[in-house]
Design a protein around this motif. Sequence first.
Motif, PDB file in Angstrom:
ATOM      1  N   ILE B  53       1.081  -1.405  -0.210  1.00 31.23           N
ATOM      2  CA  ILE B  53      -0.047  -0.034  -0.218  1.00 31.23           C
ATOM      3  C   ILE B  53       1.281   1.163  -0.142  1.00 31.23           C
ATOM      4  N   ASP B  54       1.363   1.662  -0.976  1.00 31.22           N
ATOM      5  CA  ASP B  54       1.803   2.947  -1.505  1.00 31.22           C
ATOM      6  C   ASP B  54       1.077   4.152  -0.919  1.00 31.22           C
ATOM      7  N   ASP B  55       1.753   4.925  -0.676  1.00 30.73           N
ATOM      8  CA  ASP B  55       1.071   6.498  -0.194  1.00 30.73           C
ATOM      9  C   ASP B  55       1.800   7.069  -0.948  1.00 30.73           C
ATOM     10  N   GLY B  56       1.620   7.466  -2.602  1.00 31.45           N
ATOM     11  CA  GLY B  56       2.366   8.146  -3.054  1.00 31.45           C
ATOM     12  C   GLY B  56       3.497   9.193  -3.381  1.00 31.45           C
ATOM     13  N   SER B  57       4.577   7.670  -3.030  1.00 32.77           N
ATOM     14  CA  SER B  57       6.073   7.470  -2.676  1.00 32.77           C
ATOM     15  C   SER B  57       6.444   8.874  -3.890  1.00 32.77           C
ATOM     16  N   PRO B  58       6.747   9.986  -3.712  1.00 30.36           N
ATOM     17  CA  PRO B  58       7.649  10.532  -4.806  1.00 30.36           C
ATOM     18  C   PRO B  58       9.132   9.891  -4.890  1.00 30.36           C
ATOM     19  N   ASP B  59       9.311   9.187  -4.283  1.00 31.29           N
ATOM     20  CA  ASP B  59      10.945   8.592  -4.665  1.00 31.29           C
ATOM     21  C   ASP B  59      10.646   7.184  -5.499  1.00 31.29           C
ATOM     22  N   LYS B  84      -1.984  10.163  -1.512  1.00 29.69           N
ATOM     23  CA  LYS B  84      -1.682  10.528  -1.018  1.00 29.69           C
ATOM     24  C   LYS B  84      -0.810   9.947   0.524  1.00 29.69           C
ATOM     25  N   LYS B  85      -0.567  10.862   1.185  1.00 31.97           N
ATOM     26  CA  LYS B  85      -0.057  10.328   2.232  1.00 31.97           C
ATOM     27  C   LYS B  85      -1.543  10.456   3.387  1.00 31.97           C
ATOM     28  N   LEU B  86      -1.807   8.768   3.464  1.00 34.85           N
ATOM     29  CA  LEU B  86      -3.101   8.883   4.636  1.00 34.85           C
ATOM     30  C   LEU B  86      -2.837   8.265   6.055  1.00 34.85           C
ATOM     31  N   GLY B  87      -1.697   7.911   6.629  1.00 29.02           N
ATOM     32  CA  GLY B  87      -2.006   7.120   7.803  1.00 29.02           C
ATOM     33  C   GLY B  87      -1.782   6.082   7.661  1.00 29.02           C
ATOM     34  N   LEU B  88      -1.395   5.575   8.585  1.00 28.63           N
ATOM     35  CA  LEU B  88      -1.248   4.378   8.506  1.00 28.63           C
ATOM     36  C   LEU B  88      -2.270   3.252   8.980  1.00 28.63           C
ATOM     37  N   GLY B  89      -2.958   3.684  10.740  1.00 28.91           N
ATOM     38  CA  GLY B  89      -4.969   3.082   9.997  1.00 28.91           C
ATOM     39  C   GLY B  89      -5.261   2.806   9.456  1.00 28.91           C
ATOM     40  N   THR B  90      -5.401   4.119   8.392  1.00 22.16           N
ATOM     41  CA  THR B  90      -6.498   4.158   7.448  1.00 22.16           C
ATOM     42  C   THR B  90      -5.502   3.054   6.180  1.00 22.16           C
ATOM     43  N   ALA B  91      -4.478   3.185   5.890  1.00 25.20           N
ATOM     44  CA  ALA B  91      -3.414   2.248   5.320  1.00 25.20           C
ATOM     45  C   ALA B  91      -3.539   0.789   5.048  1.00 25.20           C
ATOM     46  N   TYR B  92      -4.303  -0.135   6.590  1.00 23.84           N
ATOM     47  CA  TYR B  92      -4.760  -1.372   7.204  1.00 23.84           C
ATOM     48  C   TYR B  92      -6.060  -1.367   7.307  1.00 23.84           C
ATOM     49  N   SER B 194      -7.227   6.386  17.386  1.00 22.67           N
ATOM     50  CA  SER B 194      -6.271   6.982  17.574  1.00 22.67           C
ATOM     51  C   SER B 194      -5.467   6.688  16.362  1.00 22.67           C
ATOM     52  N   LYS B 195      -4.032   7.541  15.793  1.00 22.65           N
ATOM     53  CA  LYS B 195      -3.213   7.599  14.923  1.00 22.65           C
ATOM     54  C   LYS B 195      -1.175   7.043  14.866  1.00 22.65           C
ATOM     55  N   GLY B 196      -0.889   7.105  14.454  1.00 23.76           N
ATOM     56  CA  GLY B 196       0.262   7.127  14.298  1.00 23.76           C
ATOM     57  C   GLY B 196       0.866   5.896  15.496  1.00 23.76           C
ATOM     58  N   TYR B 197       2.126   6.369  16.450  1.00 25.68           N
ATOM     59  CA  TYR B 197       2.729   5.484  17.183  1.00 25.68           C
ATOM     60  C   TYR B 197       1.976   4.689  18.474  1.00 25.68           C
TER      61      TYR B 197
END
Lengths: 92, 230
Positions: B53-59, B84-92, B194-197
């Motif tokens: 699940i790639d969040d639109g990485s520019p690299d 685009k970058k939408l965060g870990l929780g929604t990526a799962y 919650s989000k992130g960490y």
Amino acid sequence: MTKLLQWLLGVSLLGIIWAVIAFDLLELSVPGTYREVAWSMPLYLLVSFGCYSLATVGYRVATFNDCDEAARELQEQIKEAKEDLRKKGLKI
Amino acid sequence: MASRKAAQPNKDNKDKYSVLLPTYNERENLPLIVWLLVKYFGESGFNYEIIVIDDGSPDGTLEVAEQLQNIYGKDKILLRPRAKKLGLGTAYIHGMGHASGNFIIIMDADLSHHPKFIPQFIRKQKEGDYDLVSGTRYQGDGGVYGWDLRRKLISRGANFLTQVLLRPGASDLTGSFRLYKKKVLESLMERCVSKGYVFQMEMIVRARQLNYTIGEVTDVPTPTSWMLDS
């Protein structure tokens, strides 16, 4: 019951028992020596818990595994992977 | 352990494991993690798929992922990118929606989690029919690499504090190398806010609240930036 409630309940229960003994609220004629000991008990407990925490955390930091072996293994595998992927036609 | 190294001993197993790999600027690491996953799943013979699940990485991570898909096949590597970058929780949640396995493995794509432990996770799960199996850095052979004293202290201190305050029944709350039964992960994702960490922590604390069973495996996170410089 949430963890917060459990904590509040536990702390207030202990607090009440402490107050009853230390200030003799129920006039149970608790002996004076008991009251003296009880009076400073929370401080003792706090200090000993603090010492325990420091010792535990200190010990665990000192014994935290440094996985040098695993890191070396991974490094080897990274080399192998790059080699293999290049052969399979991966272009980076 | 040695007997498990025989070729594909678990081929008849009906379970399927979907590995979710959320990526953001992992063009260097993604081929390596995929290679290692293919290697260890291949050796152990479990049925699997890898969902990137790639969040639109520019690299250009996605472009590398497409190459990997060509090498390993569309049934093994699934690409489910987002714009685009939408965060870990929604990526799962996003990845899980496309997962065909009955088990989900979540791990970091940056090589801090080594795929060689996955067979251990799977064995552990089967051992007690656990709802989730979590990797831990704090017990047994678990550990870290390249952490200085400060980072170790913060990590241990924070872990001690949460253990005392929350008593969650799992020794590594913020670790993000885990295996879930799919339906368990779904019900947890519905509840987590919650989000992130903190998200990893909330997942395991809620799991305990919901009386899910938790197994633990010791794993070894390793930082990577220095390795790839060499």
